[in-house]
Design a protein around this motif. Structure first.
Motif, PDB file in Angstrom:
ATOM      1  N   ASP A   1      -8.933   9.436  -4.876  1.00 60.35           N
ATOM      2  CA  ASP A   1      -8.300   8.745  -6.004  1.00 60.35           C
ATOM      3  C   ASP A   1      -8.132   7.251  -5.751  1.00 60.35           C
ATOM      4  OD1 ASP A   1      -7.980  11.120  -7.563  1.00 60.35           O
ATOM      5  OD2 ASP A   1      -6.345  11.682  -6.208  1.00 60.35           O
ATOM      6  N   GLY A   2      -8.782   6.756  -4.707  1.00 62.27           N
ATOM      7  CA  GLY A   2      -8.772   5.321  -4.443  1.00 62.27           C
ATOM      8  C   GLY A   2      -7.642   4.831  -3.554  1.00 62.27           C
ATOM      9  N   LEU A   3      -6.863   5.731  -2.994  1.00 55.80           N
ATOM     10  CA  LEU A   3      -5.796   5.320  -2.082  1.00 55.80           C
ATOM     11  C   LEU A   3      -6.373   5.246  -0.672  1.00 55.80           C
ATOM     12  CD1 LEU A   3      -2.855   7.549  -3.368  1.00 55.80           C
ATOM     13  CD2 LEU A   3      -3.346   5.192  -3.962  1.00 55.80           C
ATOM     14  N   LYS A   4      -6.376   4.057  -0.101  1.00 57.71           N
ATOM     15  CA  LYS A   4      -6.937   3.882   1.239  1.00 57.71           C
ATOM     16  C   LYS A   4      -5.983   4.367   2.320  1.00 57.71           C
ATOM     17  CE  LYS A   4      -9.508  -0.138  -0.260  1.00 57.71           C
ATOM     18  NZ  LYS A   4      -9.578  -1.587  -0.226  1.00 57.71           N
ATOM     19  N   ASN A   5      -4.678   4.267   2.048  1.00 54.11           N
ATOM     20  CA  ASN A   5      -3.673   4.651   3.042  1.00 54.11           C
ATOM     21  C   ASN A   5      -2.330   4.891   2.354  1.00 54.11           C
ATOM     22  OD1 ASN A   5      -2.552   2.031   2.622  1.00 54.11           O
ATOM     23  ND2 ASN A   5      -3.986   1.198   4.105  1.00 54.11           N
ATOM     24  N   GLY A   6      -1.329   5.215   3.154  1.00 55.78           N
ATOM     25  CA  GLY A   6      -0.002   5.481   2.611  1.00 55.78           C
ATOM     26  C   GLY A   6       0.622   4.278   1.931  1.00 55.78           C
TER      27      GLY A   6
END
Length: 113
Positions: A44-49
């Motif tokens: 969903d395009g989230l690279k990290n927290g």
């Protein structure tokens, strides 16, 4: 007097131990994200927290928690992780909330993957 002091000291130590076990922890929230959500949320395009936590400011995260809609909000941000988000334990939800609140877009800068 010695017995009373001893009793008070014992009560103080016991209450501090119990209080710390109930408190959520942002670093544990980071581990929850890394262990359970990182892989699916990349879709969903989230690279990290940090990408998850930066979607809202601290006030917004507080309002979402008070409304009881944390998991719904996280699913909206990371739809691919819906099953894993719904399976989070209450403690994991609290820890992940603390992580999101601490590292919100108006909060601290995280150093995480």
């Amino acid at each position: 007097m010695k017995k009373t002091t001893s009793l008070l000291l014992t009560a103080l130590v016991a209450s501090s131990v119990l209080a710390t076990s109930v408190v959520a922890d942002p670093s544990k929230g980071q581990r929850v994200y890394l262990k359970k959500l990182k892989g699916v949320c990349k879709k969903d395009g989230l690279k990290n927290g940090a990408d998850l936590s930066k979607k809202k400011n601290r006030k917004d995260w507080e309002a979402i928690k008070e409304a009881g809609k944390l998991q719904e909000e996280w699913i909206g941000i990371c739809p691919s992780g819906e099953q894993k988000i719904n399976k989070l334990r209450d403690k994991d939800v609290e820890d992940l909330y603390d992580f999101c609140w601490k590292y919100a877009n108006d909060g601290d800068m995280p150093a995480c993957g």
